[in-house]
Design a protein around this motif. Sequence first.
Motif, mmCIF file in Angstrom:
data_model
loop_
_atom_site.group_PDB
_atom_site.id
_atom_site.type_symbol
_atom_site.label_atom_id
_atom_site.label_comp_id
_atom_site.label_asym_id
_atom_site.label_seq_id
_atom_site.Cartn_x
_atom_site.Cartn_y
_atom_site.Cartn_z
ATOM 1 N N VAL A 163 0.823 -1.212 0.000
ATOM 2 C CA VAL A 163 0.000 0.000 0.000
ATOM 3 C C VAL A 163 0.854 1.259 0.000
ATOM 4 N N MET A 247 -5.262 -1.276 6.557
ATOM 5 C CA MET A 247 -4.854 -1.147 5.161
ATOM 6 C C MET A 247 -5.774 -0.174 4.417
ATOM 7 N N GLY A 251 -4.495 3.034 2.558
ATOM 8 C CA GLY A 251 -4.837 3.233 1.161
ATOM 9 C C GLY A 251 -5.482 4.582 0.918
ATOM 10 N N GLU A 254 -2.786 7.227 1.082
ATOM 11 C CA GLU A 254 -1.975 7.251 -0.129
ATOM 12 C C GLU A 254 -2.704 7.950 -1.274
ATOM 13 N N ARG A 255 -4.018 7.750 -1.342
ATOM 14 C CA ARG A 255 -4.799 8.418 -2.385
ATOM 15 C C ARG A 255 -4.788 9.937 -2.186
ATOM 16 N N PRO A 268 -3.701 4.928 -6.301
ATOM 17 C CA PRO A 268 -3.748 3.604 -5.687
ATOM 18 C C PRO A 268 -5.169 3.279 -5.236
ATOM 19 N N VAL A 271 -9.056 0.425 -1.131
ATOM 20 C CA VAL A 271 -8.835 -0.790 -0.354
ATOM 21 C C VAL A 271 -8.179 -1.809 -1.280
ATOM 22 N N PRO A 272 -6.966 -2.270 -0.964
ATOM 23 C CA PRO A 272 -6.298 -3.247 -1.829
ATOM 24 C C PRO A 272 -7.162 -4.492 -2.020
#
Length: 352
Positions: A163, A247, A251, A254-255, A268, A271-272
């Motif tokens: 992430v 996570m 995430g 990071e966005r 990104p 949520v992965p």
Amino acid sequence: MSQEVHAASRNHQPAAGREADGQSRPRAVGIATGVGLCAVGAAIAMGLGRLVPAVNPMLIAIVLGALVANLVAIPGWIRPGLDFSSKRLLRVGVALLGLQLMFSDVIDLGWGVIAVVVAIVVLGMAGTMYAGKLLGLSWTQRVLIACGFSICGAAAVAAADGVVDAKEEELLTAVALVVVFGTLMIPTIPLLSHALGLTDRQAGMWAGGSIHEVAQVVAAGGVIGGGALAVATVVKLARVLMLAPVMAYLGARERRVSKGERTNAALPPLVPMFVVAFIGCVALRSSGVLPDAVIAQAKVLQTALLTAAMFALGLGVRVSLLRSVGPRPFVLAALSTVWVAAVALVGVWIVG
């Protein structure tokens, strides 16, 4: 992780699919060979794990990979296969880990214990991040250590690496620290539990709430004995369940950062996908539709995938690398271990 970071962290190794002597090799060959090497390493680690049941094969795989990396020169052209194993296989393994947990197991702990688990993860991460900031460590290094020590060890470290944009040496350092300090906790928690006069249930809760890896928790719970193992395992799996919201938060962060730094690159995911798959596996197990035989086979596959991934990560752990990072990550790991254990112990005293 960006190609630039990978290139810098590998000391300008040859590009994927090309040996140092300039001989060209197809990328597919490098992937197949690297994955095959990790499969062999995983098989050896799982075999040793059968001979020594007290030691989890994933921990054996990390140590075995580190030994190989420091004794044998790993050709650069198989690096794509090692990257595939340490990222793709690991994410599938983390997703399958959800099949070992049911929502009802967590609910049966009681809301008091659930609140303690949430406090362990939240306060553990917050305290680790703050201490790491005081030590002058990078944000990504602090995140990896905080996730590994507060949630579920090496799997959480690697999940966080999927992430955030961490450097390879930061990832490998965090994994090595999880192995070292988590292993030290296996005899320490049972001894301290006895000295503090904790009941088996309280000792099991403390082990599940403070020790880093699931395998390390199982080992400590077995040492304590009585009903400690079952309690320790469920409390630890409840911490594993916290992987999803953590996570998701990383995430989302990071966005937000990416919106200000990227123009043409894709943002990104919020949520992965492997986190979504993990929750889906928990829901599938909780539904009761899967027969016990399927769950048992899934556990074997999950262990094999995570063991192969840990071997691949171990291949990147070099003594020279650990020396180069300096003492600060080790100091943070020690502080985080003590802090998480303290938070868990207070919680045990309150609800146990």
